[in-house]
Write an enzyme that holds these catalytic residues in place. Structure first.
Site, PDB file in Angstrom:
ATOM      1  NE  ARG A 251      84.712  20.873 -14.933  1.00  0.00           N
ATOM      2  CZ  ARG A 251      84.919  21.843 -15.824  1.00  0.00           C
ATOM      3  NH1 ARG A 251      85.489  22.852 -15.367  1.00  0.00           N
ATOM      4  NH2 ARG A 251      84.546  21.472 -16.904  1.00  0.00           N
TER       5      ARG A 251
ATOM      6  CG  ASP B 297      82.790  24.058 -21.462  1.00  0.00           C
ATOM      7  OD1 ASP B 297      82.548  25.268 -21.565  1.00  0.00           O
ATOM      8  OD2 ASP B 297      83.685  23.532 -20.802  1.00  0.00           O
TER       9      ASP B 297
END
Length: 532
Positions: free
Chosen positions: A162, A446
């Site tokens: 990603r 996150d």
């Protein structure tokens, strides 16, 4: 070549990544595509301005033909047919990368985005680890002599990398004196150094694409993929991309996202926390009916979240694409069995709902949760690799249902406000220290967590929200008071040295963006200016 590297040796062996040919490829990507990227970022603001005036979003009339059309995406390669369990986490340090590859998950989302602070050493070390993983040479020996190697007794997880979202710059690579586009740096270095080897391995260059707000941004990625494959001389269609539907405008363009990348598309993912963050961002000044309750009380069974996930499954399966479930952020605590038991119960319930809804797989944030997720999907899938055959024709989702935020149960409380400020500062401090994934209160957090936390605070100030547990009104003064108390709490928890280096600057940053009259689109943008 007008590309400048500000630091050519951020980590050992960096020269293996920052080669003249690799840098020339990144420069070419930038010159071809950065201009369009800049225009698309400006278009985001124009669309948000329209929502600010109308408090509305709707499906695009100009793309009705795509939504009504009878088309499918390219069939998935063998390596991506079965994605029932996906492990997520940063690609650095090497120990974490090895543990993820060895976890028993079908896929590893190797994260260069929300779970990774984009320091220059982290960026380059991640690419090194992914290159070594592709060649089968990734290994690590800890200071105490413990060796970590790639397992040979079972398949490794398939890597899906990603890159950063379109909005992030990379200031350590300058092109004509301007920072390069972070997404193109991440993709370019990874693709250049791994694509051919991954194809030889029977896999391929596979990507998760984050933070997009328009199908035109998906179109740009498709153009990048077409050029990159031609540049390296590998077959078109080798790249496969799964797009995260983690912004509210993207929820209205799922068909269009898949259509734009139809030769390279693998599926869509329900990125729940960033999705909630995006809802707040888009409707932050649309009034009290768009104020979400405490973050902890917003569950996936809320009507507007059900509309979002059911539309995603229906859209994906109609187009032959995989529907990937959201993150199980709870993590086991081996020292506290009761915490672990609760974590497993939550994950099992969450994954059971997703599997029964038709999702083809889901995410976990900790290797210990891989067996639980696999067991749930095994029970539904049996011998099938996926459930593309579950078409969900009964699903009919309207624009009103997608933005029916008022349907969420829960209240705005001082406890929730306090938790938001604690988590925003705690996460940002760890991010500033160079670690983008951290356990806070037995949840793997996150950047999305900090984004929704600080955005809720800003929105509550703006709307003068009344706190259900105390009767107080959320004001700048109240937020300053609670932020000071939570910051002092963090000082006592982590000590004066860590406080001075990370928690104090994090608190200052959170204060600035929460108390500002103007909303900051991404916390990580000003935070990036504070890291090396």
């Amino acid at each position: 070549m007008a590309i400048t590297v500000t630091d050519r040796q951020p980590v050992a062996r960096a020269e293996e990544i920052l080669t003249p040919k690799a840098l020339a490829f990144v420069e070419e990507l930038h010159r071809r595509f950065a201009g369009t990227r800049n225009e698309l970022l400006e278009a985001r603001q124009a669309k948000r301005d329209g929502v600010a005036r109308t408090s509305r979003l709707d499906f695009l009339p100009e793309t009705q033909e795509i939504r009504d059309g009878d088309w499918t995406v390219a069939e998935a390669p063998a390596a991506l047919q079965d994605r029932r369990v996906e492990m997520t986490g940063p690609a650095t340090p090497a120990k974490m990368a090895i543990n993820a590859l060895n976890s028993g998950a079908k896929v590893w989302l190797a994260d260069l985005e929300d779970a990774s602070t984009p320091t220059w050493p982290n960026v380059i070390d991640a690419i090194l680890n992914l290159r070594d993983a592709a060649t089968g040479t990734l290994a690590y020996t800890s200071p105490d002599g413990k060796e970590y190697t790639l397992r040979t007794d079972a398949p490794l997880a398939v890597v899906v990398a990603r890159p950063r979202g379109w909005h992030m710059p990379e200031r350590h690579l300058l092109i004509d004196g301007e920072p390069a586009v972070g997404a193109l740096v991440d993709f370019g270095l990874h693709f250049f150094h791994t694509a051919k080897q991954l194809l030889l391995n029977g896999h391929g260059p596979y990507y998760y694409l984050p933070k997009m707000e328009s199908h035109l941004e998906a179109r740009l990625w498709n153009e990048v993929f077409v050029f990159a494959q031609d540049f390296l001389g590998i077959p078109q269609g080798s790249v496969r991309a799964t797009m995260l539907i983690e912004t509210i405008p993207a929820a209205f363009e799922m068909d269009e996202f898949l259509y734009e990348l139809r030769d390279h598309a693998s599926g869509l993912n329900a990125g729940r926390w960033d999705y909630l963050f995006s809802i707040i961002k888009y409707f932050r000044d649309a009034g009290e009916e768009f104020v979400l309750p405490d973050r902890a009380s917003v569950v996936m069974t809320a009507p507007f979240m059900r509309a979002y996930t059911e539309l995603l499954v229906q859209t994906c399966h109609k187009r032959g694409a995989f529907a990937m479930g959201g993150m199980a952020a709870v993590i086991p605590n081996r020292r506290h069995p009761e915490v672990t038991e609760a974590a497993f119960a939550k994950v099992r319930a969450d994954k059971t709902r997703e599997a029964k809804d038709g999702f083809d797989g889901s995410w976990v944030a900790h290797p210990d949760l891989v067996p639980t997720c696999r067991e749930v999907f095994d029970a539904v899938l049996g011998e099938r690799p996926n459930q593309l055959d579950k078409q969900r024709p009964e699903v009919s989702v309207t624009a009103d249902q997608l933005i029916d935020i008022a349907s969420a149960d829960g209240q705005v409380t001082e406890g929730g406000l306090r938790l938001n400020l604690y988590v925003a500062v705690a996460y940002t401090a760890v991010w500033l220290s160079g670690n983008g994934a951290v356990a806070i209160h037995n949840l793997m957090e996150d950047a999305a967590t900090a984004e929704i936390s600080r955005s809720q605070v800003w929105q509550q100030i703006r709307n003068k929200s009344v706190l259900a547990d105390t009767g107080n009104t959320v004001t700048r003064e109240l937020v300053e008071k609670i932020l000071g108390e939570e910051t002092e709490r963090l000082r006592t928890e982590f000590g004066d040295e860590a406080f001075r280096l990370y928690y104090q600057p994090a608190s200052k940053l959170i204060a600035e963006i929460c108390l500002s009259e103007d909303y900051t689109d991404f916390l990580t943008t000003p935070a990036y200016e504070l890291v090396g």
